[in-house]
Write a protein that holds these residues in place. Structure first.
Motif, PDB file in Angstrom:
ATOM      1  N   PHE A 193       0.830  -1.202   0.000  1.00  0.00           N
ATOM      2  CA  PHE A 193       0.000   0.000   0.000  1.00  0.00           C
ATOM      3  C   PHE A 193       0.871   1.261   0.000  1.00  0.00           C
ATOM      4  O   PHE A 193       1.908   1.295   0.664  1.00  0.00           O
ATOM      5  CB  PHE A 193      -0.904   0.039   1.233  1.00  0.00           C
ATOM      6  CG  PHE A 193      -1.861  -1.109   1.340  1.00  0.00           C
ATOM      7  CD1 PHE A 193      -3.149  -1.004   0.832  1.00  0.00           C
ATOM      8  CD2 PHE A 193      -1.477  -2.307   1.937  1.00  0.00           C
ATOM      9  CE1 PHE A 193      -4.031  -2.064   0.911  1.00  0.00           C
ATOM     10  CE2 PHE A 193      -2.351  -3.374   2.025  1.00  0.00           C
ATOM     11  CZ  PHE A 193      -3.638  -3.259   1.511  1.00  0.00           C
ATOM     12  N   VAL A 194       0.457   2.282  -0.737  1.00  0.00           N
ATOM     13  CA  VAL A 194       1.016   3.616  -0.518  1.00  0.00           C
ATOM     14  C   VAL A 194       0.394   4.134   0.770  1.00  0.00           C
ATOM     15  O   VAL A 194      -0.834   4.084   0.933  1.00  0.00           O
ATOM     16  CB  VAL A 194       0.692   4.560  -1.686  1.00  0.00           C
ATOM     17  CG1 VAL A 194       1.100   5.993  -1.340  1.00  0.00           C
ATOM     18  CG2 VAL A 194       1.391   4.108  -2.953  1.00  0.00           C
ATOM     19  N   THR A 195       1.207   4.600   1.705  1.00  0.00           N
ATOM     20  CA  THR A 195       0.675   5.049   2.991  1.00  0.00           C
ATOM     21  C   THR A 195       1.172   6.452   3.310  1.00  0.00           C
ATOM     22  O   THR A 195       2.295   6.829   2.950  1.00  0.00           O
ATOM     23  CB  THR A 195       1.073   4.092   4.127  1.00  0.00           C
ATOM     24  OG1 THR A 195       2.497   4.022   4.228  1.00  0.00           O
ATOM     25  CG2 THR A 195       0.509   2.698   3.883  1.00  0.00           C
ATOM     26  N   LEU A 196       0.335   7.193   3.999  1.00  0.00           N
ATOM     27  CA  LEU A 196       0.630   8.581   4.359  1.00  0.00           C
ATOM     28  C   LEU A 196       0.404   8.758   5.852  1.00  0.00           C
ATOM     29  O   LEU A 196      -0.730   8.694   6.328  1.00  0.00           O
ATOM     30  CB  LEU A 196      -0.284   9.524   3.573  1.00  0.00           C
ATOM     31  CG  LEU A 196      -0.036  11.017   3.734  1.00  0.00           C
ATOM     32  CD1 LEU A 196       1.274  11.421   3.050  1.00  0.00           C
ATOM     33  CD2 LEU A 196      -1.201  11.813   3.152  1.00  0.00           C
ATOM     34  N   ALA A 197       1.485   8.958   6.601  1.00  0.00           N
ATOM     35  CA  ALA A 197       1.399   9.236   8.045  1.00  0.00           C
ATOM     36  C   ALA A 197       1.680  10.722   8.254  1.00  0.00           C
ATOM     37  O   ALA A 197       2.738  11.208   7.850  1.00  0.00           O
ATOM     38  CB  ALA A 197       2.404   8.387   8.814  1.00  0.00           C
ATOM     39  N   PHE A 198       0.746  11.423   8.877  1.00  0.00           N
ATOM     40  CA  PHE A 198       0.870  12.880   8.977  1.00  0.00           C
ATOM     41  C   PHE A 198       0.854  13.340  10.429  1.00  0.00           C
ATOM     42  O   PHE A 198       0.318  12.662  11.308  1.00  0.00           O
ATOM     43  CB  PHE A 198      -0.262  13.563   8.202  1.00  0.00           C
ATOM     44  CG  PHE A 198      -1.634  13.312   8.774  1.00  0.00           C
ATOM     45  CD1 PHE A 198      -2.196  14.182   9.700  1.00  0.00           C
ATOM     46  CD2 PHE A 198      -2.382  12.207   8.378  1.00  0.00           C
ATOM     47  CE1 PHE A 198      -3.463  13.955  10.229  1.00  0.00           C
ATOM     48  CE2 PHE A 198      -3.645  11.958   8.899  1.00  0.00           C
ATOM     49  CZ  PHE A 198      -4.180  12.846   9.835  1.00  0.00           C
ATOM     50  N   ASP A 199       1.451  14.504  10.651  1.00  0.00           N
ATOM     51  CA  ASP A 199       1.320  15.193  11.935  1.00  0.00           C
ATOM     52  C   ASP A 199       0.060  16.036  11.890  1.00  0.00           C
ATOM     53  O   ASP A 199      -0.136  16.826  10.949  1.00  0.00           O
ATOM     54  CB  ASP A 199       2.519  16.115  12.194  1.00  0.00           C
ATOM     55  CG  ASP A 199       3.775  15.371  12.584  1.00  0.00           C
ATOM     56  OD1 ASP A 199       3.662  14.242  13.094  1.00  0.00           O
ATOM     57  OD2 ASP A 199       4.874  15.925  12.388  1.00  0.00           O
ATOM     58  N   ALA A 200      -0.793  15.902  12.890  1.00  0.00           N
ATOM     59  CA  ALA A 200      -2.001  16.723  12.950  1.00  0.00           C
ATOM     60  C   ALA A 200      -1.647  18.201  13.016  1.00  0.00           C
ATOM     61  O   ALA A 200      -0.561  18.586  13.477  1.00  0.00           O
ATOM     62  CB  ALA A 200      -2.829  16.343  14.172  1.00  0.00           C
ATOM     63  N   ALA A 201      -2.546  19.037  12.546  1.00  0.00           N
ATOM     64  CA  ALA A 201      -2.364  20.480  12.677  1.00  0.00           C
ATOM     65  C   ALA A 201      -2.093  20.847  14.131  1.00  0.00           C
ATOM     66  O   ALA A 201      -2.627  20.215  15.041  1.00  0.00           O
ATOM     67  CB  ALA A 201      -3.602  21.211  12.173  1.00  0.00           C
ATOM     68  N   TYR A 202      -1.234  21.817  14.335  1.00  0.00           N
ATOM     69  CA  TYR A 202      -0.840  22.334  15.653  1.00  0.00           C
ATOM     70  C   TYR A 202       0.144  21.423  16.388  1.00  0.00           C
ATOM     71  O   TYR A 202       0.504  21.697  17.524  1.00  0.00           O
ATOM     72  CB  TYR A 202      -2.055  22.572  16.572  1.00  0.00           C
ATOM     73  CG  TYR A 202      -3.165  23.339  15.947  1.00  0.00           C
ATOM     74  CD1 TYR A 202      -3.070  24.710  15.746  1.00  0.00           C
ATOM     75  CD2 TYR A 202      -4.334  22.701  15.537  1.00  0.00           C
ATOM     76  CE1 TYR A 202      -4.107  25.433  15.163  1.00  0.00           C
ATOM     77  CE2 TYR A 202      -5.370  23.403  14.939  1.00  0.00           C
ATOM     78  CZ  TYR A 202      -5.248  24.768  14.758  1.00  0.00           C
ATOM     79  OH  TYR A 202      -6.271  25.464  14.170  1.00  0.00           O
ATOM     80  N   GLN A 203       0.550  20.333  15.742  1.00  0.00           N
ATOM     81  CA  GLN A 203       1.379  19.347  16.428  1.00  0.00           C
ATOM     82  C   GLN A 203       2.527  18.901  15.526  1.00  0.00           C
ATOM     83  O   GLN A 203       2.464  19.039  14.303  1.00  0.00           O
ATOM     84  CB  GLN A 203       0.525  18.144  16.860  1.00  0.00           C
ATOM     85  CG  GLN A 203      -0.599  18.541  17.817  1.00  0.00           C
ATOM     86  CD  GLN A 203      -1.585  17.424  18.102  1.00  0.00           C
ATOM     87  OE1 GLN A 203      -1.246  16.260  18.039  1.00  0.00           O
ATOM     88  NE2 GLN A 203      -2.818  17.787  18.419  1.00  0.00           N
ATOM     89  N   GLY A 204       3.605  18.372  16.133  1.00  0.00           N
ATOM     90  CA  GLY A 204       4.726  17.861  15.367  1.00  0.00           C
ATOM     91  C   GLY A 204       5.333  18.912  14.456  1.00  0.00           C
ATOM     92  O   GLY A 204       5.547  20.059  14.847  1.00  0.00           O
ATOM     93  N   GLU A 205       5.599  18.516  13.204  1.00  0.00           N
ATOM     94  CA  GLU A 205       6.193  19.431  12.226  1.00  0.00           C
ATOM     95  C   GLU A 205       5.145  20.203  11.434  1.00  0.00           C
ATOM     96  O   GLU A 205       5.501  21.006  10.562  1.00  0.00           O
ATOM     97  CB  GLU A 205       7.084  18.646  11.267  1.00  0.00           C
ATOM     98  CG  GLU A 205       8.329  18.068  11.901  1.00  0.00           C
ATOM     99  CD  GLU A 205       9.225  17.373  10.900  1.00  0.00           C
ATOM    100  OE1 GLU A 205      10.381  17.807  10.752  1.00  0.00           O
ATOM    101  OE2 GLU A 205       8.764  16.393  10.264  1.00  0.00           O
TER     102      GLU A 205
END
Length: 308
Positions: free
Chosen positions: A59-71
């Motif tokens: 699978f192509v997968t996308l792990a993201f930082d939520a808005a206001y958090q992380g990068e």
């Protein structure tokens, strides 16, 4: 499997993400998954683990930082805004639809812990999502209001609302509103406050087991009153006839929320139990994560293959 840094916009906020692409050859574009992290977590922690493992399965997968958090962008830092978190999932789907290596007709959501609840809300209102799965999924608003096990004294949340109101007043006066710490200073204190579940959370986020510099371990106080009215499970009946899989540990104190979701779901649904696993075991422990990944692979291969 390759990993790259990508960004996309969510309601005007820049979202930072890791994109994982499989090495396995395919006749055409790949099915894809958006993978969301727990509250105060970042993409380098458990959501990244699942994104990497599922990319290894094709699978192509996308792990993201939520808005206001992380990068990712957004102020104040550490804000847990349920409406924005749901929007982040939808924006991630939008990003994936623009990629030539992704089959836009075969996109699913995978939410861990708090993102489990947010992914249900996003899927309910976004028909581009063809299937949704959760791992140790919770409605973080319910967890704040009722406690991880659902038995919290209502006075606890009322006191948090008092503190949130005071913080808003302080900010309006130009004073520092402070933040709400999510963890005490020691594992012993975490156990006194939250029992085994509290200790496990402390061990994951505050020790070498899973800690990360960008995992804030605090919330902006205004998060609390935003969580007061949110209901992650309201849209669950709208997910059907699209399929839903929930993976929970038999020792998870939060599993009552997955049972609630299962009872509300109107389409194909499965509540899959990992024997002996706690809520946090499913974040990173091999004996829990391995069977979870196997189940997720079978589920998404089946339902996304038939989503065309």
């Amino acid at each position: 499997m390759a990993k790259s840094n990508v960004t996309f916009e969510s309601a005007g906020i820049r979202i930072a993400a890791h994109l994982y692409t499989p090495d396995t050859p395919a006749a055409g574009p790949h099915p894809a998954l958006v993978v969301g992290h727990p509250g105060t977590s970042v993409k380098e922690q458990t959501s990244g683990t699942y994104a990497r493992r599922m990319a290894e399965r094709g699978f192509v997968t996308l792990a993201f930082d939520a808005a206001y958090q992380g990068e990712s962008g957004g102020l104040p830092r550490g804000l847990e805004d349920p409406a924005q978190r749901v929007e982040d999932f939808k924006a991630a789907v939008s990003y994936l639809t623009t990629r030539d290596d992704v089959d836009a007709a075969r996109i699913g959501l995978l939410g861990v812990c708090a993102s489990g609840g947010y992914s249900l809300s996003a899927a309910g209102g976004d028909h581009r999502v063809r299937a949704v799965a959760t791992v140790s999924g919770v409605d973080v608003a319910r967890q704040f209001r009722l406690g991880a096990d659902g038995t919290q004294d209502p006075a606890v949340f009322q006191s948090l609302l008092d503190a949130a109101a005071q913080a808003r007043t302080a900010a309006a006066r130009g004073e520092d509103p402070g933040v709400m710490p999510m963890f005490p200073e020691t594992a012993e204190q975490a156990g006194a406050l939250g029992g085994e579940h509290g200790i496990e959370g402390f061990e994951y986020y505050c020790t070498a087991r899973g800690e990360h510099d960008r995992s804030a371990k605090f919330l902006a106080w205004e998060s609390v009153d935003k969580l007061a009215f949110f209901d992650a499970f309201h849209a669950v009946p709208l997910i059907g006839p699209r399929p839903l899989l929930q993976i929970v540990g038999t020792r998870a104190v939060t599993s009552w929320m997955a049972v609630d979701v299962h009872q509300r779901a109107t389409g194909p649904k499965e509540l899959h139990w990992i024997e002996g696993a706690s809520h946090v075991d499913l974040y990173d422990k091999k004996e829990a994560v391995d069977p979870a990944v196997d189940k997720l692979t079978d589920f998404f291969n089946s339902v996304l293959q038939n989503a065309r």
